[in-house]
Design a protein around this motif. Structure first.
Motif, PDB file in Angstrom:
ATOM      1  N   UNK A 195       5.256   4.588   7.836  1.00 36.75           N
ATOM      2  CA  UNK A 195       4.785   4.638   6.342  1.00 36.75           C
ATOM      3  C   UNK A 195       4.398   6.031   6.292  1.00 36.75           C
ATOM      4  N   UNK A 196       3.428   6.363   7.040  1.00 35.85           N
ATOM      5  CA  UNK A 196       2.489   7.633   6.699  1.00 35.85           C
ATOM      6  C   UNK A 196       3.497   8.942   6.907  1.00 35.85           C
ATOM      7  N   UNK A 197       4.382   8.673   7.871  1.00 36.25           N
ATOM      8  CA  UNK A 197       5.393   9.958   8.004  1.00 36.25           C
ATOM      9  C   UNK A 197       6.319   9.797   6.919  1.00 36.25           C
ATOM     10  N   UNK A 198       6.733   8.858   6.310  1.00 38.50           N
ATOM     11  CA  UNK A 198       7.500   8.927   5.289  1.00 38.50           C
ATOM     12  C   UNK A 198       6.987   9.553   3.922  1.00 38.50           C
ATOM     13  N   UNK A 199       5.658   9.239   3.759  1.00 31.54           N
ATOM     14  CA  UNK A 199       4.737   9.843   2.943  1.00 31.54           C
ATOM     15  C   UNK A 199       4.617  11.267   2.962  1.00 31.54           C
ATOM     16  N   UNK A 200       4.424  11.575   4.065  1.00 32.66           N
ATOM     17  CA  UNK A 200       4.130  13.152   4.461  1.00 32.66           C
ATOM     18  C   UNK A 200       5.580  13.971   4.125  1.00 32.66           C
ATOM     19  N   UNK A 201       6.653  13.163   4.433  1.00 27.62           N
ATOM     20  CA  UNK A 201       7.863  13.947   4.460  1.00 27.62           C
ATOM     21  C   UNK A 201       8.124  13.980   2.816  1.00 27.62           C
ATOM     22  N   UNK A 202       7.643  12.979   1.992  1.00 24.68           N
ATOM     23  CA  UNK A 202       7.995  12.968   0.627  1.00 24.68           C
ATOM     24  C   UNK A 202       7.074  14.086  -0.150  1.00 24.68           C
TER      25      UNK A 202
ATOM     26  N   UNK B  99       0.844  -1.144   0.010  1.00 23.23           N
ATOM     27  CA  UNK B  99       0.130  -0.215   0.088  1.00 23.23           C
ATOM     28  C   UNK B  99       0.777   1.252   0.038  1.00 23.23           C
ATOM     29  N   UNK B 100       1.912   1.285   0.721  1.00 24.11           N
ATOM     30  CA  UNK B 100       2.914   2.580   1.131  1.00 24.11           C
ATOM     31  C   UNK B 100       3.464   2.612  -0.556  1.00 24.11           C
TER      32      UNK B 100
ATOM     33  N   UNK C  52       3.710  19.529 -12.378  1.00 25.73           N
ATOM     34  CA  UNK C  52       2.486  20.192 -11.917  1.00 25.73           C
ATOM     35  C   UNK C  52       2.987  21.463 -11.049  1.00 25.73           C
ATOM     36  N   UNK C  53       2.225  22.319 -11.191  1.00 24.35           N
ATOM     37  CA  UNK C  53       2.327  23.506 -10.299  1.00 24.35           C
ATOM     38  C   UNK C  53       1.479  23.642  -9.092  1.00 24.35           C
ATOM     39  N   UNK C  54       0.425  22.518  -9.296  1.00 26.22           N
ATOM     40  CA  UNK C  54      -0.502  22.540  -8.038  1.00 26.22           C
ATOM     41  C   UNK C  54      -0.806  20.899  -7.799  1.00 26.22           C
ATOM     42  N   UNK C  55      -0.509  20.474  -6.496  1.00 23.98           N
ATOM     43  CA  UNK C  55      -0.622  19.196  -6.081  1.00 23.98           C
ATOM     44  C   UNK C  55      -1.772  19.128  -5.117  1.00 23.98           C
ATOM     45  N   UNK C  56      -2.658  18.016  -5.340  1.00 22.29           N
ATOM     46  CA  UNK C  56      -3.573  17.814  -4.510  1.00 22.29           C
ATOM     47  C   UNK C  56      -3.450  16.423  -3.841  1.00 22.29           C
ATOM     48  N   UNK C  57      -3.756  16.041  -2.760  1.00 16.03           N
ATOM     49  CA  UNK C  57      -3.742  14.824  -1.990  1.00 16.03           C
ATOM     50  C   UNK C  57      -4.922  14.689  -1.400  1.00 16.03           C
ATOM     51  N   UNK C  58      -5.665  13.437  -1.537  1.00 15.70           N
ATOM     52  CA  UNK C  58      -6.865  13.130  -0.712  1.00 15.70           C
ATOM     53  C   UNK C  58      -6.432  12.047   0.185  1.00 15.70           C
ATOM     54  N   UNK C  59      -6.544  12.535   1.496  1.00 16.66           N
ATOM     55  CA  UNK C  59      -5.968  11.528   2.423  1.00 16.66           C
ATOM     56  C   UNK C  59      -4.987  10.472   2.132  1.00 16.66           C
ATOM     57  N   UNK C  60      -3.773  11.053   2.053  1.00 11.54           N
ATOM     58  CA  UNK C  60      -2.713  10.371   1.385  1.00 11.54           C
ATOM     59  C   UNK C  60      -1.971   9.414   2.276  1.00 11.54           C
ATOM     60  N   UNK C  61      -2.634   9.499   3.628  1.00 13.14           N
ATOM     61  CA  UNK C  61      -2.127   8.589   4.928  1.00 13.14           C
ATOM     62  C   UNK C  61      -3.036   7.440   4.988  1.00 13.14           C
ATOM     63  N   UNK C  62      -4.395   7.339   4.399  1.00 12.76           N
ATOM     64  CA  UNK C  62      -5.298   6.352   4.856  1.00 12.76           C
ATOM     65  C   UNK C  62      -4.720   5.120   4.636  1.00 12.76           C
ATOM     66  N   UNK C  63      -5.023   4.371   5.393  1.00 19.29           N
ATOM     67  CA  UNK C  63      -4.522   2.874   5.508  1.00 19.29           C
ATOM     68  C   UNK C  63      -3.049   2.525   5.570  1.00 19.29           C
ATOM     69  N   UNK C  64      -2.220   3.485   5.993  1.00 18.83           N
ATOM     70  CA  UNK C  64      -1.007   3.209   6.097  1.00 18.83           C
ATOM     71  C   UNK C  64      -0.424   3.060   7.607  1.00 18.83           C
ATOM     72  N   UNK C  65       0.452   2.476   7.937  1.00 16.25           N
ATOM     73  CA  UNK C  65       0.802   2.201   9.224  1.00 16.25           C
ATOM     74  C   UNK C  65       1.531   3.937   9.509  1.00 16.25           C
ATOM     75  N   UNK C  66       1.895   4.174  10.875  1.00 12.99           N
ATOM     76  CA  UNK C  66       2.162   5.526  11.312  1.00 12.99           C
ATOM     77  C   UNK C  66       3.683   5.933  10.626  1.00 12.99           C
TER      78      UNK C  66
ATOM     79  N   UNK D  36      -5.211  12.965   9.742  1.00 16.27           N
ATOM     80  CA  UNK D  36      -4.298  12.309  10.318  1.00 16.27           C
ATOM     81  C   UNK D  36      -3.530  13.244  11.173  1.00 16.27           C
ATOM     82  N   UNK D  37      -3.430  13.013  12.652  1.00 12.59           N
ATOM     83  CA  UNK D  37      -2.854  13.960  13.516  1.00 12.59           C
ATOM     84  C   UNK D  37      -1.170  14.078  13.161  1.00 12.59           C
ATOM     85  N   UNK D  38      -0.583  13.018  13.097  1.00 12.60           N
ATOM     86  CA  UNK D  38       0.797  13.268  12.883  1.00 12.60           C
ATOM     87  C   UNK D  38       0.873  14.131  11.559  1.00 12.60           C
ATOM     88  N   UNK D  39       0.239  13.970  10.454  1.00 14.66           N
ATOM     89  CA  UNK D  39       0.486  14.790   9.392  1.00 14.66           C
ATOM     90  C   UNK D  39       0.235  16.328   9.838  1.00 14.66           C
ATOM     91  N   UNK D  40      -0.801  16.501  10.539  1.00 12.17           N
ATOM     92  CA  UNK D  40      -0.765  18.027  10.910  1.00 12.17           C
ATOM     93  C   UNK D  40       0.388  18.675  11.691  1.00 12.17           C
TER      94      UNK D  40
END
Lengths: 257, 248
Positions: A172-179, A140-141, A156-170, A197-201
């Motif tokens: 992996x979610x942080x890795x995706x956030x940082x990316x 999934x990650x 692109x100049x504009x990037x939209x992400x809809x719930x990028x961390x859903x279904x990921x472990x904390x 996602x609290x961590x993302x915030x």
């Protein structure tokens, strides 16, 4: 920069967005946060043009999006990338073909140039060497990263992400956030992320919009969240008694039960 | 109920306008068309083969039963079989079966893409999803289905001949005399025209139901069912209209 001006959206009698005004800043990770049913996804889809607002305007820099005809919309969309909650990858295509699809469809690049560009974005999301695998053969990650690679392959100049961390472990979610954060900085994009996602915030929230029942109830950045006394922030970010007590302890406030 | 049907008819017509838009890149549409010819055309050969063989044989057996003890010359069985297969059975029965095979598959494929947000993702890229997802299928179907129907007509006549000669009291020369009697190429033209209309109906009606699917797996299943049911209804309505216009 993307500006939302007085966005309203109703489905029948139900008003989901009630006058959203906000500036999503360039080169920043702009977060739309809120509880389930607050209107985050509807706002994100209204910004990107997948759901037309009942009233209001969306400006991409100096372009009024909802005044554009379909041709101009499609032209503008070549500057837009989007990562979907479920990744929205073509199951029947290899990873390489998934990432390559926008290049095949919209550019006149040679095969060699396309391959170079695809490999470059796959390397950027740390997915070198998986070109010939299929989405069902990776985790999934990794699928999220392929989604990001496809979203940025057209630069692109504009990037939209809809719930990028859903279904990921904390982790992996942080890795995706940082990316996402790093890519936003590198490419100087306007990035808008819809998350609860609290961590993302706390990790990447440079410009945050908190929604509650279709209204903006708080704006700010991650540093201001901790010290905010806003009731909605408390209810959302510090929802659990454990976190509430942690915050109160840290600021020497009265402890809750 | 009627209002709802008119709503869908209007939406279908508006959606078709978007389907027939200029492709973003011909090469991509061409590749997709070739893939669809493989799926729609070659992928349906087996089922077309099976149904044509049996329909031809059953028709021949029933005709020989009907004509058997009458004063009608026996070679008329060959003639009647040829006319029935070319004008009605090959185009209509084959299309009804293909509506079940191809129609449900198209509705499920496009509906699945809608549910997995793949259509939204393509829209965000700037792709005209109506055109990209449907136009190659229409072109592929209009190219392949008439060929399948011609094959079906030929096979069913041949299997009818085998059935009549093997199990009936007919000598091959009688049957062949019937097959070659009163031949009018106009009936073949009617068959081809029908096959073009039916191909278009199968693809567009099924794709429409898939494209606008909402909800989860139950709705996706319902979309597949509706795709087949409405394709079948439209095929029969147009079968009548074409017959009325061209033979009435």
């Amino acid at each position: 920069m993307i500006v939302a001006k007085n966005i309203h959206k109703s489905f029948g009698d139900k008003a989901v967005l009630k006058g959203i005004d906000f500036v999503f800043e360039k080169s920043k990770t702009n977060l739309i946060i809120g509880r389930s049913g607050a209107g985050k996804t509807v706002l994100l889809k209204a910004l990107v043009g997948l759901i037309a607002p009942t009233r209001g305007e969306v400006w991409y820099d100096d372009i009024d999006f909802y005044k554009l005809d379909i041709k101009a919309v499609r032209k503008l969309r070549k500057k837009v990338g989007m990562l979907f909650q479920g990744n929205a990858l073509f199951d029947s295509m290899s990873i390489e073909d998934n990432v390559r699809f926008p290049l095949d469809m919209f550019t006149n690049m040679s095969d060699k140039e396309k391959s170079t560009q695809v490999n470059s974005v796959l390397e950027r999301v740390e997915l070198g060497g998986v070109n010939n695998k299929y989405p069902s053969e990776i985790s999934g990650g990794m699928q999220k990263r392929v989604g990001i690679a496809r979203a940025i392959v057209m630069e692109p100049e504009y990037l939209f992400c809809d719930e990028p961390n859903s279904g990921l472990d904390p982790k992996t979610a942080l890795i995706i956030d940082d990316l996402i954060k790093d890519i936003t900085d590198e490419k100087q994009m306007t990035t808008i992320i819809n998350t609860h996602d609290m961590n993302s915030v706390m990790e990447i929230g440079e410009n945050i919009l908190l929604l509650d029942q279709g209204k903006v109830v708080w704006t700010g950045d991650k540093d201001r969240i901790i010290e905010s006394n806003n009731k909605f922030i408390d209810d959302f970010i510090f929802a659990s008694p454990f976190l509430k007590n942690m915050k109160n302890k840290a600021f020497g406030l009265e402890q809750s039960d | 109920m009627i209002k709802r049907q008119f709503y869908h008819l209007g939406e279908y017509v508006l959606w078709l306008q978007k389907v027939f838009s200029r492709p973003e890149k011909f090469k991509m549409y061409y590749k997709e068309t070739i893939r669809q010819i493989d799926e729609i055309g070659l992928g349906s050969l087996k089922i077309v083969f099976i149904i044509s063989v049996f329909i031809g044989a059953v028709t021949a057996v029933q005709l020989s039963y009907q004509f058997g003890d009458s004063l009608i010359p026996t070679y008329y069985i060959g003639y009647a079989l040829r006319e029935m297969e070319i004008v009605e059975l090959a185009p209509t029965i084959t299309s009804l079966v293909l509506a079940g095979k191809i129609g449900s598959s198209i509705a499920a494929e496009i509906g699945g893409m809608r549910q997995k947000e793949i259509i939204d993702a393509m829209e965000i890229m700037g792709v005209n999803t109506q055109a990209y997802l449907v136009l190659p299928k229409i072109v592929a179907a209009i190219f392949s289905i008439p060929m399948l129907i011609i094959i079906a007509a030929a096979l069913s006549i041949f299997s009818g001949f085998l059935a009549a000669v093997s199990f009936g009291d007919f000598i091959p020369s009688d049957f062949i005399k019937g097959l070659t009697s009163f031949y009018d190429s106009y009936t073949v033209i009617i068959m081809i025209i029908k096959s073009f209309f039916f191909s278009f109906i199968i693809i567009t009606v099924s794709a429409y139901h898939g494209y606008f699917v909402k909800g989860g797996s139950i709705e996706l299943g319902k979309a597949g069912t509706k795709a087949v049911v409405y394709s079948d209804i439209f095929i029969l309505v147009f079968d009548y209209l074409i017959a009325q216009l061209m033979m009435g």
